[in-house]
Design an enzyme around this catalytic site. Structure first.
Site, mmCIF file in Angstrom:
data_model
loop_
_atom_site.group_PDB
_atom_site.id
_atom_site.type_symbol
_atom_site.label_atom_id
_atom_site.label_comp_id
_atom_site.label_asym_id
_atom_site.label_seq_id
_atom_site.Cartn_x
_atom_site.Cartn_y
_atom_site.Cartn_z
ATOM 1 N N CYS A 31 -4.658 2.477 -3.835
ATOM 2 C CA CYS A 31 -3.448 3.002 -3.167
ATOM 3 C C CYS A 31 -2.294 2.013 -3.292
ATOM 4 O O CYS A 31 -1.547 1.776 -2.330
ATOM 5 C CB CYS A 31 -3.720 3.310 -1.697
ATOM 6 S SG CYS A 31 -4.937 4.617 -1.447
ATOM 7 N N LYS A 58 -10.908 -0.906 10.129
ATOM 8 C CA LYS A 58 -10.948 -2.107 9.292
ATOM 9 C C LYS A 58 -11.293 -3.358 10.098
ATOM 10 O O LYS A 58 -11.312 -4.465 9.552
ATOM 11 C CB LYS A 58 -9.605 -2.288 8.581
ATOM 12 C CG LYS A 58 -9.273 -1.168 7.591
ATOM 13 C CD LYS A 58 -7.966 -1.425 6.866
ATOM 14 C CE LYS A 58 -7.529 -0.216 6.043
ATOM 15 N NZ LYS A 58 -8.386 0.040 4.879
ATOM 16 N N ASP A 69 2.912 -4.036 8.089
ATOM 17 C CA ASP A 69 1.617 -3.394 7.861
ATOM 18 C C ASP A 69 0.552 -4.462 8.078
ATOM 19 O O ASP A 69 0.365 -5.337 7.234
ATOM 20 C CB ASP A 69 1.572 -2.837 6.432
ATOM 21 C CG ASP A 69 0.198 -2.357 6.019
ATOM 22 O OD1 ASP A 69 -0.756 -2.458 6.815
ATOM 23 O OD2 ASP A 69 0.064 -1.893 4.861
ATOM 24 N N HIS A 94 0.855 -1.185 0.000
ATOM 25 C CA HIS A 94 0.000 0.000 0.000
ATOM 26 C C HIS A 94 0.891 1.235 0.000
ATOM 27 O O HIS A 94 2.024 1.200 0.490
ATOM 28 C CB HIS A 94 -0.873 -0.038 1.258
ATOM 29 C CG HIS A 94 -1.951 0.996 1.324
ATOM 30 N ND1 HIS A 94 -1.705 2.307 1.692
ATOM 31 C CD2 HIS A 94 -3.287 0.918 1.107
ATOM 32 C CE1 HIS A 94 -2.840 2.983 1.691
ATOM 33 N NE2 HIS A 94 -3.816 2.170 1.339
ATOM 34 N N GLN A 102 -4.564 -5.339 6.857
ATOM 35 C CA GLN A 102 -5.452 -6.318 6.240
ATOM 36 C C GLN A 102 -5.367 -7.697 6.891
ATOM 37 O O GLN A 102 -6.057 -8.616 6.453
ATOM 38 C CB GLN A 102 -5.120 -6.434 4.741
ATOM 39 C CG GLN A 102 -5.302 -5.159 3.953
ATOM 40 C CD GLN A 102 -6.748 -4.698 3.884
ATOM 41 O OE1 GLN A 102 -7.673 -5.490 4.052
ATOM 42 N NE2 GLN A 102 -6.955 -3.414 3.641
#
Length: 411
Positions: free
Chosen positions: A365, A225, A199, A122, A202
């Protein structure tokens, strides 16, 4: 296939119609919906406990502070960190990664050093490292992907060297949906003396995460999220590293004492948290963690894999549909990026919306990834535990109707 339908009833927003069709919300990689239990906790804070935290000794302030710091404890337990001192509240994954790049990056990276990321990142996990490399005269190195959308481990072994100071990778791609072997990559980074930044935007909402077992040095994720509010996120960092780092923002709350010409910082975790925090957001995130824990992260992960196993073959069977990323559901979250031959993804998303099916279209993104895939954009359907087989079937039917409309003008 197991069902989690009874949890779906907790989400008021899913009960509406869009364009005279029952809503099928498949944009969960962008943001998830909030259960009534989370909405109630946020409302209760504003109606009953609204006060600033840490500073006041009156009853409302003490109640607000207790709820806010209890939420930090819930985060610590949720990702199995060793201490609440390792849990920093931020505005989201983007802020968390920027803090690491600025504070730790400026401390550890020198001219000629290398920072390793992948083509599947991302923008939030690319641009901060680009800026760090420019500030320090360092080199940004990209790990390649395999033909089926996995991160190329052999290339990772070649790219991560003794020159590497930081490796920063997504646990799960927000476009391809593939799950990266973070523990293996962390071991590789540590063998070369590099720190591992992850990261987790997700991954944290969709599967169990144990930062201690993974041995990562930093781990970032966002509340919105994972059924929580917007504007709240988390940066996990190993305490020994956080102790060495300087704050990125300065002002109230994060200080120990301010002298006319210099200041000293508060202890962890507050030394990084300048100003009045997103109190309702933190409390709401704590409520979201309670909610997800009640379902069980293993249960959520298994259910989403079963849902992907159900829908992927149906999508692959549609003539002219291209699926990007791994095809094996066990290596996949609920993110499915696709294109329909001859149709722009924005047209596809608009047509699906007319059928009540909400998907995302664009570069997500992740422009370097789409350049790598040689496509300008994709459509993206992203599932969560409150989605159903019926939602998956509605997506398939809507794609078929979209193809029919653009080919023959019929819908």
């Amino acid at each position: 296939m197991q069902t989690l339908d009874h949890w779906r009833q907790d989400f008021p927003i899913l009960k509406q119609q869009v364009n005279d069709e029952p809503l099928v919300y498949l944009d969960n990689a962008a943001t998830t919906q909030k259960p009534q239990q989370v909405l109630d906790v946020i409302e209760a804070y504003y109606q009953q406990d609204n006060a600033n935290v840490h500073r006041g000794v009156h009853t409302l302030a003490e109640r607000a502070t207790k709820s806010y710091e209890t939420a930090r404890e819930k985060v610590q337990q949720f990702i199995q960190a060793k201490s609440t001192k390792e849990i920093l509240f931020t505005r989201g994954t983007t802020t968390s990664l920027n803090w690491v790049a600025k504070s730790y990056g400026d401390l550890a990276v020198e001219k000629g050093d290398e920072i390793v990321i992948s083509y599947a990142e991302h923008h939030s996990n690319i641009v901060p490292w680009q800026q760090l490399a420019k500030r320090k005269g360092a080199k940004l190195v990209y790990i390649e992907l395999t033909d089926d959308g996995y991160l190329d481990l052999e290339d990772a072994k070649a790219k991560i060297t003794d020159q590497t100071k930081i490796v920063s990778l997504a646990h799960v791609s927000n476009v391809l949906g593939g799950i990266n072997p973070i523990k293996t990559l962390t071991e590789l980074a540590h063998q070369h003396g590099a720190v591992m930044v992850v990261d987790g935007a997700q991954s944290t909402p969709h599967m169990p995460v144990n930062v201690t077992e993974l041995d990562v040095d930093f781990y970032a994720f966002s509340g919105h999220k994972m059924c929580g509010p917007t504007g709240i996120g988390v940066l996990y960092g190993k305490q020994a590293l956080l102790e060495k780092m300087e704050p990125v923002e300065f002002g109230g709350e994060m200080i120990d004492f301010v002298y006319p010409q210099e200041s000293t910082w508060s202890e962890l975790p507050w030394k990084f948290e300048a100003g009045t925090p997103n109190i309702a957001g933190g409390i709401g995130l704590g409520a979201a963690i309670d909610y997800l824990t009640a379902i069980g992260m293993d249960t959520i992960h298994q259910y989403e894999q079963e849902l992907v196993a159900y829908v992927l073959p149906k999508l692959e069977a549609i003539e002219g549909v291209t699926i990007y990323g791994p095809k094996d559901p066990k290596d996949h979250t609920g993110v499915i990026a696709f294109n329909i031959e001859g149709l722009h993804p924005h047209d596809v998303a608009t047509a699906l919306d007319m059928e009540g099916v909400a998907v995302r279209a664009g570069h997500h993104c992740a422009q370097p990834l789409l350049q790598y895939l040689k496509v300008p954009a994709t459509a993206r359907a992203s599932f969560y535990f409150y989605n159903t087989k019926e939602d998956a079937d509605r997506l398939v039917d809507a794609i078929l109707a979209t193809k029919e409309f653009f080919q023959n003008g019929l819908i």
